[in-house]
Each structure stands twice: as structure tokens, then as C-alpha cells.
Design a protein around this motif. Structure first.
Motif, short mmCIF file in Angstrom:
data_model
loop_
_atom_site.label_atom_id
_atom_site.label_comp_id
_atom_site.label_asym_id
_atom_site.label_seq_id
_atom_site.Cartn_x
_atom_site.Cartn_y
_atom_site.Cartn_z
N SER A 59 23.32 26.93 31.10
CA SER A 59 23.71 25.81 31.96
C SER A 59 24.95 26.17 32.76
O SER A 59 25.74 27.04 32.36
N PRO A 60 25.17 25.53 33.91
CA PRO A 60 26.32 25.87 34.77
C PRO A 60 27.66 25.62 34.08
O PRO A 60 27.81 24.66 33.33
N ARG A 61 28.60 26.48 34.35
CA ARG A 61 29.98 26.32 33.86
C ARG A 61 30.89 26.35 35.11
O ARG A 61 31.42 27.39 35.47
N THR A 62 31.04 25.22 35.74
CA THR A 62 31.71 25.17 37.04
C THR A 62 33.15 24.68 36.97
O THR A 62 33.88 24.74 37.95
N THR A 63 33.57 24.17 35.80
CA THR A 63 34.93 23.66 35.66
C THR A 63 35.66 24.46 34.59
O THR A 63 35.03 25.05 33.70
N PRO A 64 36.99 24.50 34.65
CA PRO A 64 37.76 25.20 33.61
C PRO A 64 37.43 24.71 32.21
O PRO A 64 37.33 25.49 31.27
N GLU A 65 37.23 23.41 32.06
CA GLU A 65 36.92 22.85 30.74
C GLU A 65 35.57 23.35 30.23
O GLU A 65 35.41 23.66 29.04
N SER A 66 34.59 23.43 31.12
CA SER A 66 33.24 23.84 30.71
C SER A 66 33.18 25.31 30.33
O SER A 66 32.26 25.73 29.63
N LYS A 67 34.15 26.09 30.79
CA LYS A 67 34.16 27.53 30.49
C LYS A 67 34.83 27.86 29.16
O LYS A 67 34.79 29.00 28.71
N LYS A 68 35.43 26.84 28.52
CA LYS A 68 36.14 27.08 27.27
C LYS A 68 35.17 27.28 26.11
O LYS A 68 34.06 26.75 26.11
N ASP A 69 35.60 28.06 25.11
CA ASP A 69 34.85 28.25 23.88
C ASP A 69 35.28 27.16 22.90
O ASP A 69 36.44 27.13 22.46
N THR A 70 34.36 26.27 22.54
CA THR A 70 34.71 25.13 21.68
C THR A 70 34.28 25.36 20.23
O THR A 70 34.42 24.47 19.40
N GLY A 71 33.73 26.53 19.92
CA GLY A 71 33.31 26.83 18.56
C GLY A 71 34.38 27.54 17.77
O GLY A 71 35.56 27.55 18.13
N TYR A 72 33.96 28.18 16.69
CA TYR A 72 34.88 28.94 15.84
C TYR A 72 35.28 30.22 16.56
O TYR A 72 34.44 30.93 17.12
N ILE A 73 36.58 30.54 16.55
CA ILE A 73 37.09 31.75 17.20
C ILE A 73 37.94 32.51 16.20
O ILE A 73 38.88 31.96 15.62
N VAL A 74 37.61 33.78 15.99
CA VAL A 74 38.46 34.63 15.17
C VAL A 74 39.78 34.83 15.91
O VAL A 74 39.78 35.17 17.09
N PRO A 75 40.93 34.59 15.26
CA PRO A 75 42.22 34.71 15.94
C PRO A 75 42.38 36.05 16.66
O PRO A 75 41.95 37.09 16.16
N ARG A 76 43.00 36.00 17.84
CA ARG A 76 43.32 37.17 18.66
C ARG A 76 42.08 37.86 19.24
O ARG A 76 42.12 39.02 19.60
N THR A 77 40.97 37.14 19.30
CA THR A 77 39.76 37.75 19.87
C THR A 77 39.17 36.82 20.93
O THR A 77 39.57 35.67 21.09
#
Length: 366
Positions: A194-212
Motif C-alpha cells: 500500500s502507498p506510504r506517502t506521509t512521514p507517519e505512514s513510513k514509520k515502523d510501528t512493530g517490534y524493532i531491535v534497538p539500534r537497527t
């Protein structure tokens, strides 16, 4: 003064192919004293690596569970788990359970371990890219034969500075691979369904390993989207030197890449890396593109194949420009700890009445 409301007891049933991680479970119980665990070790065998059959688990064990942790094993009848609040999968993909009654006939929230694989899989990807570019197969063969190779065999090596990485599926794995490739001096372009046209939509909202990863989605120089052929071909036409296949397997992405797509990639003599699922590509057409001397692919690194295990007589085994590994890129010593970290985070969110992370969208299939 009235008494404070009691915290509800949670009974977590773990059916997993790993020895019980007692220290990890103990740490979770320290943070959540109301939690108790039942841990069942169910070893992986050749016939049940992704087998969802859990008939050997007593009905009463399922009925007590309020949370289920599993790689694949599920009750055959949703009536056996009347108290389940959510199911946590120790895999990023859930294509192996989409035909089960739990998936099709219930609304029990399903959470995945998406996000835990970024570090180790991105390292595997970079290893394959560098090994191919620097002729590691030849170097190892020379060492095995005790031969000092000729410099003329290695003088035409091309580094990755200025080359373009196309990430087909910009999730946690794609984001961390993009992170590392940017450090190599590469340009990165991203593809999402799906399109990611805004800064908010481009963010990763799931689990993120720190510093990666790329939490804010700022690494790609361009974003592309769309599951139709025209949109896919537009993305593949952007002078891609290395294509990373990292989309989930769904009805829309099965055989997503075939003859037409490889012809587009062949114009740039691209290198293809697949860490997703083997059936996302039409394997025979991939082989044909790898064998073409003009307008074909320069090579491929495949951690997944169709079928798995790969047939012993497959041409892929002996192709000089192909590396095949047995679906091991996601393995690592931190796998369990990080997956249980997602579970623990969701326990906290459940207690707070907030939305869980890494929840599967059943309509999308991931």
C-alpha cells in the motif's frame, strides 16, 4: 477504602520446538506475577516443521490457556480454547496457518515475531552479496586445492558503492538490510503493498531491535507500491542492481516474480536475494533467467526454495552463480529472547487495555 481490583490470572501455554527457556520465563513472571506457564516441547521433525496438528495436546491443557505461544501447533477445534485472548507465533510469517479453523473461523488476535529477524537475516543478505561480488566460491575452492590464484581472476570485482538496492517488502528485514547497504554507499528504493506517502505512514510501528532498522522510513530515496503488474513492473524498472525479496507469502504474492519480471531485472543484470518464501518466485523461470548469457540475472542467493527441502536433482544446486542455503538465515542465539520480548510487551499492553503490537491483519494475510 475499597480494595484495589485484582489482576486477572493469565495461563500461557507454550507449544514450541525449543528447550524450555527457564530464565526467560522466570523474568517474565517477575514482571507479571499473575502469569503461569505450561511449556510443552514439541520437536521439529521432517514431517512436522510447519505441521499445525496438535492432537497430542490434551483438551484440558488447551481449555486452561488464556494465551497460546506456538510456532505452528494449533487446536483443531476453536471450541477447545474458549478463554484465549491472543495467540503469539514464533515466526514472522503465518502463511502456514491460514487454512486452519483458528485463522478462518475466529477473531482471536494473532501476533507474530516480525521484527526479530532483521539483524541476522540482513547479515546473511550482506554476506551473500559480498561473497558473490568477491568470488568467495572460487577463493574457497583455491584454498581447498592449495592453489595461489591469479590476480587476473579477481581484477574485475565491482564494489557496491553507488549500486541500487530494491527492497521488495519494506518490513523489518528490509529496513535493516537497507540500513547496512546505505553504509556500503548504496542507494535504496522501497516497495510496499500500500502507498506510504506521509512521514507517519513510513514509520515502523512493530517490534524493532534497538539500534537497527529504519524506524522513521527515511533511508529510501524513493517509495513504490501496488500489487498489480503495472505497479510491480514500474518498481522493477528503476535500474535495480540487487533485488531483496522480503514480502510475505499471500494469494497476491504467490508467483509474484516470473519470466516478465526477470526480463526487466535482466536489463540491469541484477542479483536476486530471496529470504521470504520460495513460491513467491516461479522457480523454473528464475533458473532460466539465471542461465541466460545476455539480458539475464547475474546471480541469486536463495535461503528459501519451492519446494523445501529442495529436490536433490534441482539445477539450482550446481549453478555457479547461485547459492542455496536451507532456510537458516533467520536463526540466531537471540531468536527466543526477542520473540518472548514481544510476548512480554503484549502482556503489558493487555494489562493496560492498549492495542497489541505485531497483530496480523487477516484480510491481508500478515
Amino acid at each position: 477504602m475499597g480494595e484495589a481490583p485484582s489482576v486477572q490470572k493469565e495461563h500461557i501455554l507454550c507449544i514450541l520446538p525449543f528447550p524450555e527457556p527457564t530464565e526467560i520465563l522466570r523474568n517474565i513472571q517477575k514482571k507479571h506475577p499473575q502469569v503461569e506457564f505450561t511449556y510443552i516441547l514439541q520437536p521439529i521433525t521432517a514431517s512436522r516443521a510447519w505441521n499445525t496438528d496438535a492432537k497430542d495436546i490434551p483438551d484440558e491443557t488447551f481449555k486452561k490457556a488464556t494465551i497460546l505461544c506456538t510456532l505452528a501447533s494449533l487446536p483443531s477445534d476453536p471450541k477447545l480454547v474458549p478463554n484465549l485472548k491472543f495467540i503469539h507465533f514464533f515466526s514472522a510469517g503465518i502463511d502456514h496457518v491460514r487454512s486452519t479453523p483458528i485463522y478462518k473461523d475466529t477473531v482471536i488476535p494473532l501476533t507474530t515475531s516480525s521484527g526479530i529477524h532483521g539483524p541476522q537475516i540482513s547479515e546473511w543478505v550482506i554476506m551473500q552479496m559480498l561473497s558473490f561480488a568477491h568470488k568467495e566460491k572460487l577463493l574457497l575452492q583455491l584454498q581447498k586445492e592449495h592453489k595461489w590464484g591469479k590476480h587476473s581472476e579477481f581484477g574485475q570485482l565491482k564494489d557496491y558503492v553507488g549500486q541500487r538496492l530494491g527492497v521488495l517488502g519494506y518490513g523489518s528485514i528490509g529496513r535493516q538490510t537497507a540500513n547496512v547497504c546505505k553504509a556500503l554507499g548504496m542507494d535504496v528504493i522501497a516497495y510496499t503493498a500500500s502507498p506510504r506517502t506521509t512521514p507517519e505512514s513510513k514509520k515502523d510501528t512493530g517490534y524493532i531491535v534497538p539500534r537497527t532498522g529504519d524506524p522513521d522510513g527515511v533511508i529510501p530515496s524513493a517509495w513504490y507500491s501496488g500489487l498489480d503488474k503495472a505497479s510491480l513492473h514500474n518498481f522493477l524498472s528503476q535500474d535495480i542492481d540487487v533485488l531483496l525479496i522480503a514480502v510475505p507469502l499471500t494469494d497476491e504474492t504467490r508467483h509474484f516474480l516470473g519470466k516478465e519480471e526477470f526480463e526487466i531485472l535482466g536489463k540491469k543484470n541484477a542479483f536476486v536475494v530471496n529470504i521470504a518464501r520460495g513460491s513467491i518466485v516461479v522457480q523454473d523461470e528464475l533458473i532460466a533467467a539465471l542461465k541466460k548469457k545476455e539480458g539475464g540475472l547475474r546471480g541469486a542467493a536463495l535461503d528459501v526454495t519451492d519446494p523445501e527441502p529442495l529436490n536433490k536433482d534441482s539445477e539450482l544446486w550446481d549453478m555457479e552463480n547461485v547459492t542455496v542455503t536451507p532456510h537458516v538465515s533467520g536463526m540466531g542465539t537471540m531468536y527466543l529472547e526477542r520473540s518472548f520480548e514481544i510476548l512480554e510487551r503484549n502482556l503489558t499492553l493487555l494489562e493496560q487495555g492498549k492495542k497489541l503490537i505485531n497483530v496480523v491483519d487477516r484480510k491481508r494475510g500478515y
